[in-house]
Design an enzyme around this catalytic site. Sequence first.
Site, short mmCIF file in Angstrom:
data_model
loop_
_atom_site.label_atom_id
_atom_site.label_comp_id
_atom_site.label_asym_id
_atom_site.label_seq_id
_atom_site.Cartn_x
_atom_site.Cartn_y
_atom_site.Cartn_z
N TRP A 105 63.86 -17.14 -13.50
CA TRP A 105 62.77 -18.11 -13.37
C TRP A 105 62.79 -19.45 -14.03
O TRP A 105 62.22 -20.37 -13.34
CB TRP A 105 61.39 -17.34 -13.85
N ASP A 175 55.86 -20.85 -18.99
CA ASP A 175 55.37 -20.01 -17.99
C ASP A 175 55.32 -18.46 -18.61
O ASP A 175 56.38 -17.69 -18.91
CB ASP A 175 56.66 -19.78 -16.90
N LYS A 199 51.22 -10.07 -12.07
CA LYS A 199 52.35 -9.17 -12.94
C LYS A 199 51.16 -8.24 -13.86
O LYS A 199 51.02 -7.17 -13.69
CB LYS A 199 53.08 -10.04 -13.57
C1 PLP Z 1 56.74 -13.77 -10.54
C2 PLP Z 1 57.11 -14.82 -11.36
C3 PLP Z 1 56.81 -16.26 -10.95
C4 PLP Z 1 56.67 -16.42 -9.44
O1 PLP Z 1 55.36 -16.14 -8.92
P1 PLP Z 1 54.90 -16.40 -7.63
O2 PLP Z 1 53.39 -15.93 -7.49
O3 PLP Z 1 55.62 -15.52 -6.56
O4 PLP Z 1 54.83 -17.88 -7.27
C5 PLP Z 1 57.04 -17.27 -11.76
N1 PLP Z 1 57.45 -17.27 -12.87
C6 PLP Z 1 57.53 -15.50 -13.43
C7 PLP Z 1 58.02 -15.48 -14.88
C8 PLP Z 1 57.43 -14.67 -12.68
O5 PLP Z 1 57.36 -13.41 -13.06
#
Ligand code: PLP
Length: 363
Positions: A105, A175, A199
């Site tokens: 990521w 993030d 998530k």
């Molecule tokens: C799932 C995830 C993303 C991406 O999310 P989207 O909604 O598909 O854009 C970005 N960063 C992390 C750490 C993730 O787990």
Amino acid sequence: MTRVYNFSAGPAVLPQEVLRIAADEMLDWHGSGMSVMEMSHRGKEFISIYEAAERDLRELLAVPANYRILFLQGGGIGENAIVPMNMLGRKAQPAVVDFVHTGSWSGKSIKEAKKYCTVNVAASSESQKFTAIPARDTWKLSKDAAYVHICTNETIDGVEFQFAPDVGDVPLVADMSSHILSRVIDVSKYGVIFGGAQKNIGPAGLTLVIVREDLIGHALTICPSAFDWKLVAENHSMYNTPPTYAIYIAGLVFQWLKKQGGVAAMERRNVAKAALLYDYLDSTDFYINKVAKDCRSRMNVPFFLTDESLNEVFLAGAKERNLLQLKGHKSVGGMRASIYNAMPIEGVQALVDYLKEFERKHG
Ligand SMILES: *Cc1c(COP(=O)(O)O)cnc(C)c1O
């Protein structure tokens, strides 16, 4: 009806209690005669839902008063562009941004940021195949970076920051898509926190951004208005139509979290759940987890069968026991169990029981 144990990395398991409330309120929310999906985002009913969600999230994360909470769309991947477009205007162009590369990521964030700025990879665990977080004292930060970007929980690689790194006066952007609300954090250590909801919060389609006020208002002119934090903040996340139903469900999850005792209580449960699984994986040679012990994610647990020819049999047996979505990400292989807030310890115990049973049969 059978509810399975869903170990998906995302979209992921939601608290059953929340889904029940949403089902009960589906046709008629609180006597309005409407589903939340059908409401105007500017009506008093939805405004009350939105305000409660914002207030509860602020309380759960103890978000300081000088931070704004924005409800956006575009996901974590959208933020990979939205963050630079909002943050770079504080510097002369082309600006430099420091990244710590700890897995898939943060790698995606680096790739996207290269469209907007000069990327400096200040530290990387690529040579260790992303099984560790580089120690803070090894980071080579730039002199005049616009910000430092980290991914505090790498959903695919299964590494998690156990600390908030000190980067001085440079804004720290994190993030937190896959572990926000799973552990206590000190928001004041960060300039920007973002995360997709699917998530650990709610349905896909909602992205949370928590941003310190002084970092708002510096967007590049190319930044789309709908993603300009200043316009979004000024309009209380209603510059454009927000993802109303996703905000409603997220709000129910926030209420559920408060009932569970808040983030500190969730963290204690998450520590216990993760320990149950990792301790078993470590107790046998039949399964392997490759991540350094002090960097292991409490949310996403990748593991391998030593004999990978058994993978398909393992997954089929798991499915028979209603243990679903255990296949690892294709870039890593093996297995992955995501054990977010809404996964009860009974689900982790059922997985460990199955791991033992499978080992007895095939070991
Ligand atoms: C799932 C995830 C993303 C991406 O999310 P989207 O909604 O598909 O854009 C970005 N960063 C992390 C750490 C993730 O787990």
